[in-house]
Design a protein around this motif. Sequence first.
Motif, PDB file in Angstrom:
ATOM      1  N   ARG A   1       0.859  -1.185   0.000  1.00 27.43           N
ATOM      2  CA  ARG A   1       0.000   0.000   0.000  1.00 27.43           C
ATOM      3  C   ARG A   1       0.895   1.235   0.000  1.00 27.43           C
ATOM      4  NH1 ARG A   1      -3.611   2.065   5.181  1.00 27.43           N
ATOM      5  NH2 ARG A   1      -4.222   4.103   4.318  1.00 27.43           N
ATOM      6  N   ILE A   2       0.708   2.090  -0.988  1.00 28.12           N
ATOM      7  CA  ILE A   2       1.466   3.334  -1.071  1.00 28.12           C
ATOM      8  C   ILE A   2       0.487   4.466  -1.344  1.00 28.12           C
ATOM      9  CG2 ILE A   2       3.235   4.639  -2.295  1.00 28.12           C
ATOM     10  CD1 ILE A   2       4.608   2.051  -2.977  1.00 28.12           C
ATOM     11  N   GLU A   3       0.496   5.490  -0.486  1.00 30.87           N
ATOM     12  CA  GLU A   3      -0.354   6.657  -0.665  1.00 30.87           C
ATOM     13  C   GLU A   3       0.478   7.922  -0.486  1.00 30.87           C
ATOM     14  OE1 GLU A   3      -4.128   6.747   1.330  1.00 30.87           O
ATOM     15  OE2 GLU A   3      -4.175   4.559   1.504  1.00 30.87           O
ATOM     16  N   LEU A   4       0.144   8.940  -1.256  1.00 32.20           N
ATOM     17  CA  LEU A   4       0.887  10.204  -1.238  1.00 32.20           C
ATOM     18  C   LEU A   4      -0.099  11.349  -1.368  1.00 32.20           C
ATOM     19  CD1 LEU A   4       4.067  10.987  -3.355  1.00 32.20           C
ATOM     20  CD2 LEU A   4       2.173  12.588  -3.281  1.00 32.20           C
ATOM     21  N   ALA A   5       0.118  12.411  -0.610  1.00 27.25           N
ATOM     22  CA  ALA A   5      -0.689  13.623  -0.755  1.00 27.25           C
ATOM     23  C   ALA A   5       0.196  14.834  -0.495  1.00 27.25           C
ATOM     24  CB  ALA A   5      -1.874  13.627   0.210  1.00 27.25           C
ATOM     25  N   THR A   6      -0.103  15.931  -1.172  1.00 25.27           N
ATOM     26  CA  THR A   6       0.616  17.181  -0.951  1.00 25.27           C
ATOM     27  C   THR A   6      -0.343  18.328  -1.179  1.00 25.27           C
ATOM     28  OG1 THR A   6       2.605  18.460  -1.525  1.00 25.27           O
ATOM     29  CG2 THR A   6       1.444  17.375  -3.338  1.00 25.27           C
ATOM     30  N   ALA A   7      -0.136  19.422  -0.446  1.00 24.57           N
ATOM     31  CA  ALA A   7      -0.999  20.594  -0.571  1.00 24.57           C
ATOM     32  C   ALA A   7      -0.168  21.848  -0.356  1.00 24.57           C
ATOM     33  CB  ALA A   7      -2.128  20.538   0.454  1.00 24.57           C
ATOM     34  N   PRO A   8      -0.357  22.870  -1.193  1.00 16.88           N
ATOM     35  CA  PRO A   8       0.381  24.119  -0.994  1.00 16.88           C
ATOM     36  C   PRO A   8      -0.127  24.852   0.239  1.00 16.88           C
ATOM     37  CG  PRO A   8      -1.266  24.415  -2.702  1.00 16.88           C
ATOM     38  CD  PRO A   8      -1.287  22.957  -2.333  1.00 16.88           C
ATOM     39  N   GLY A   9       0.756  25.608   0.865  1.00 16.39           N
ATOM     40  CA  GLY A   9       0.322  26.430   1.979  1.00 16.39           C
ATOM     41  C   GLY A   9      -0.578  27.563   1.523  1.00 16.39           C
ATOM     42  N   ASP A  10      -0.326  28.062   0.328  1.00 17.07           N
ATOM     43  CA  ASP A  10      -1.102  29.156  -0.255  1.00 17.07           C
ATOM     44  C   ASP A  10      -1.416  28.775  -1.700  1.00 17.07           C
ATOM     45  OD1 ASP A  10      -2.107  31.454  -1.388  1.00 17.07           O
ATOM     46  OD2 ASP A  10      -0.518  32.776  -0.667  1.00 17.07           O
ATOM     47  N   PRO A  11      -2.686  28.609  -2.056  1.00 22.87           N
ATOM     48  CA  PRO A  11      -3.021  28.227  -3.428  1.00 22.87           C
ATOM     49  C   PRO A  11      -2.518  29.208  -4.483  1.00 22.87           C
ATOM     50  CG  PRO A  11      -4.925  27.973  -1.986  1.00 22.87           C
ATOM     51  CD  PRO A  11      -3.874  28.700  -1.196  1.00 22.87           C
ATOM     52  N   ALA A  12      -2.212  30.428  -4.069  1.00 18.23           N
ATOM     53  CA  ALA A  12      -1.725  31.428  -5.018  1.00 18.23           C
ATOM     54  C   ALA A  12      -0.225  31.315  -5.266  1.00 18.23           C
ATOM     55  CB  ALA A  12      -2.057  32.837  -4.519  1.00 18.23           C
ATOM     56  N   ARG A  13       0.443  30.447  -4.504  1.00 14.27           N
ATOM     57  CA  ARG A  13       1.885  30.282  -4.661  1.00 14.27           C
ATOM     58  C   ARG A  13       2.202  28.835  -5.034  1.00 14.27           C
ATOM     59  NH1 ARG A  13       5.613  33.628  -2.472  1.00 14.27           N
ATOM     60  NH2 ARG A  13       6.895  31.819  -1.949  1.00 14.27           N
ATOM     61  N   PRO A  14       3.279  28.605  -5.781  1.00 14.71           N
ATOM     62  CA  PRO A  14       3.643  27.224  -6.123  1.00 14.71           C
ATOM     63  C   PRO A  14       3.985  26.416  -4.874  1.00 14.71           C
ATOM     64  CG  PRO A  14       4.835  28.810  -7.494  1.00 14.71           C
ATOM     65  CD  PRO A  14       4.178  29.599  -6.407  1.00 14.71           C
ATOM     66  N   ASN A  15       3.635  25.156  -4.893  1.00 18.82           N
ATOM     67  CA  ASN A  15       4.015  24.238  -3.832  1.00 18.82           C
ATOM     68  C   ASN A  15       5.503  23.941  -3.973  1.00 18.82           C
ATOM     69  OD1 ASN A  15       4.321  22.103  -2.019  1.00 18.82           O
ATOM     70  ND2 ASN A  15       2.414  21.109  -2.611  1.00 18.82           N
ATOM     71  N   GLU A  16       6.282  24.224  -2.923  1.00 14.93           N
ATOM     72  CA  GLU A  16       7.723  24.008  -2.976  1.00 14.93           C
ATOM     73  C   GLU A  16       8.135  22.642  -2.442  1.00 14.93           C
ATOM     74  OE1 GLU A  16       9.088  28.691  -2.740  1.00 14.93           O
ATOM     75  OE2 GLU A  16       9.032  27.503  -0.887  1.00 14.93           O
ATOM     76  N   ASP A  17       7.181  21.858  -1.935  1.00 15.28           N
ATOM     77  CA  ASP A  17       7.460  20.460  -1.588  1.00 15.28           C
ATOM     78  C   ASP A  17       7.515  19.636  -2.876  1.00 15.28           C
ATOM     79  OD1 ASP A  17       7.346  21.177   1.059  1.00 15.28           O
ATOM     80  OD2 ASP A  17       5.558  20.005   1.540  1.00 15.28           O
ATOM     81  N   TRP A  18       8.125  18.462  -2.776  1.00 17.21           N
ATOM     82  CA  TRP A  18       8.190  17.536  -3.919  1.00 17.21           C
ATOM     83  C   TRP A  18       8.235  16.125  -3.357  1.00 17.21           C
ATOM     84  CZ3 TRP A  18      10.757  13.605  -6.311  1.00 17.21           C
ATOM     85  CH2 TRP A  18      10.599  13.468  -7.697  1.00 17.21           C
ATOM     86  N   ALA A  19       7.502  15.223  -3.962  1.00 19.94           N
ATOM     87  CA  ALA A  19       7.483  13.848  -3.464  1.00 19.94           C
ATOM     88  C   ALA A  19       7.314  12.873  -4.606  1.00 19.94           C
ATOM     89  CB  ALA A  19       6.351  13.659  -2.452  1.00 19.94           C
ATOM     90  N   ALA A  20       7.862  11.676  -4.424  1.00 26.67           N
ATOM     91  CA  ALA A  20       7.719  10.619  -5.424  1.00 26.67           C
ATOM     92  C   ALA A  20       7.945   9.269  -4.759  1.00 26.67           C
ATOM     93  CB  ALA A  20       8.711  10.797  -6.568  1.00 26.67           C
ATOM     94  N   THR A  21       7.366   8.233  -5.355  1.00 31.15           N
ATOM     95  CA  THR A  21       7.690   6.858  -5.015  1.00 31.15           C
ATOM     96  C   THR A  21       7.988   6.127  -6.311  1.00 31.15           C
ATOM     97  OG1 THR A  21       5.375   6.142  -5.129  1.00 31.15           O
ATOM     98  CG2 THR A  21       6.202   6.857  -2.979  1.00 31.15           C
ATOM     99  N   ALA A  22       8.768   5.068  -6.214  1.00 25.14           N
ATOM    100  CA  ALA A  22       9.107   4.273  -7.394  1.00 25.14           C
ATOM    101  C   ALA A  22       9.217   2.816  -6.990  1.00 25.14           C
ATOM    102  CB  ALA A  22      10.416   4.749  -8.016  1.00 25.14           C
ATOM    103  N   LEU A  23       8.753   1.938  -7.867  1.00 33.15           N
ATOM    104  CA  LEU A  23       8.837   0.503  -7.640  1.00 33.15           C
ATOM    105  C   LEU A  23       9.608  -0.138  -8.779  1.00 33.15           C
ATOM    106  CD1 LEU A  23       5.132  -0.194  -6.591  1.00 33.15           C
ATOM    107  CD2 LEU A  23       7.103   0.179  -5.098  1.00 33.15           C
ATOM    108  N   PRO A  24      10.368  -1.198  -8.499  1.00 31.05           N
ATOM    109  CA  PRO A  24      11.131  -1.854  -9.568  1.00 31.05           C
ATOM    110  C   PRO A  24      10.223  -2.606 -10.527  1.00 31.05           C
ATOM    111  CG  PRO A  24      11.288  -3.116  -7.545  1.00 31.05           C
ATOM    112  CD  PRO A  24      10.556  -1.844  -7.194  1.00 31.05           C
ATOM    113  N   ALA A  25      10.685  -2.776 -11.748  1.00 26.93           N
ATOM    114  CA  ALA A  25       9.905  -3.524 -12.739  1.00 26.93           C
ATOM    115  C   ALA A  25       9.804  -4.999 -12.370  1.00 26.93           C
ATOM    116  CB  ALA A  25      10.545  -3.374 -14.123  1.00 26.93           C
ATOM    117  N   ALA A  26      10.795  -5.491 -11.647  1.00 25.71           N
ATOM    118  CA  ALA A  26      10.788  -6.891 -11.230  1.00 25.71           C
ATOM    119  C   ALA A  26      11.367  -6.974  -9.821  1.00 25.71           C
ATOM    120  CB  ALA A  26      11.611  -7.739 -12.192  1.00 25.71           C
ATOM    121  N   GLY A  27      10.955  -7.962  -9.084  1.00 28.41           N
ATOM    122  CA  GLY A  27      11.487  -8.137  -7.743  1.00 28.41           C
ATOM    123  C   GLY A  27      10.684  -7.350  -6.728  1.00 28.41           C
ATOM    124  N   ARG A  28      11.225  -7.265  -5.528  1.00 28.21           N
ATOM    125  CA  ARG A  28      10.541  -6.665  -4.391  1.00 28.21           C
ATOM    126  C   ARG A  28      11.329  -5.459  -3.914  1.00 28.21           C
ATOM    127  NH1 ARG A  28       5.519  -6.561  -2.160  1.00 28.21           N
ATOM    128  NH2 ARG A  28       5.592  -6.332   0.100  1.00 28.21           N
TER     129      ARG A  28
END
Length: 266
Positions: free
Chosen positions: A7-34
């Motif tokens: 189970r992988i879940e991600l959420a992000t929200a800007p502090g001010d909708p008028a400004r770009p969100n300066e946080d950044w997030a990502a997840t990655a899984l391999p094509a094979a294996g665990r």
Amino acid sequence: MQTGSMRIELATAPGDPARPNEDWAATALPAAGRGGVLVVLDGVTPPPGNGDCVHDVPWYTARLGGALTELSGSRRDIPLTEILAESIRRTADAHRDTCDLSHPRTPQATVVLARWDEEAVEHLVLSDSALLLESPEGVVRAVLDDRLDRLPSDRLVSDEVADAVARNKEGGFFTAAADPSVAGRAVTGRTPAGDVRALAALSDGASRWVETFREGDWAGCLALLAKTGPQGLIDRVRELELADTDRTYLRRGKTHDDATAVYVEL
């Protein structure tokens, strides 16, 4: 480590909708294996006049985050500290010819990086974002780089003072900017895979639930993530921010900060 689904879940929200969100997030899984990778960056908002750089913080976090995700997923033979160093180097090279990278407010970010496979969960934390690791018995360990918190409050009366006496200097605190050697300052570790049931990464806008509003401890925070997901945690933080009208908890801090959370059940 379990052999079933993840189970992988991600959420992000800007502090001010008028400004770009300066946080950044990502997840990655391999094509094979665990296994897998998670990355959370919290860009450092600069004051006016942030040096001779034509790029903004979201540009920097996207470049650095992309490099971290690619290298940590494709080069599992390289330690996370070397991956962070190389990612900082790549990002710096992308604007070295156009920008003054020596300026103390060149674009920069905090870093949480985790990588797991059948054998172990590796982690790296730099500056004031948080990583949580939960054991099969439900014990939650917070991996924190607390150097910023250990500074006397009178040394951080403004961003300018932080630049002058504390940021990326001995005796202060460290962020990922343009110097690859800062990777050696990160908090790192390795936990046997069988000792980790779930993990989560939080920018400090999301960790306010624990660190600012004291709604519960880190174990309670992870339990909330498991129940409501990252968006539920961020929504609760926003409710608490709006309710703090007398600024009992926020004090001089901004009412809303960019908030990001990633939750993984292995």
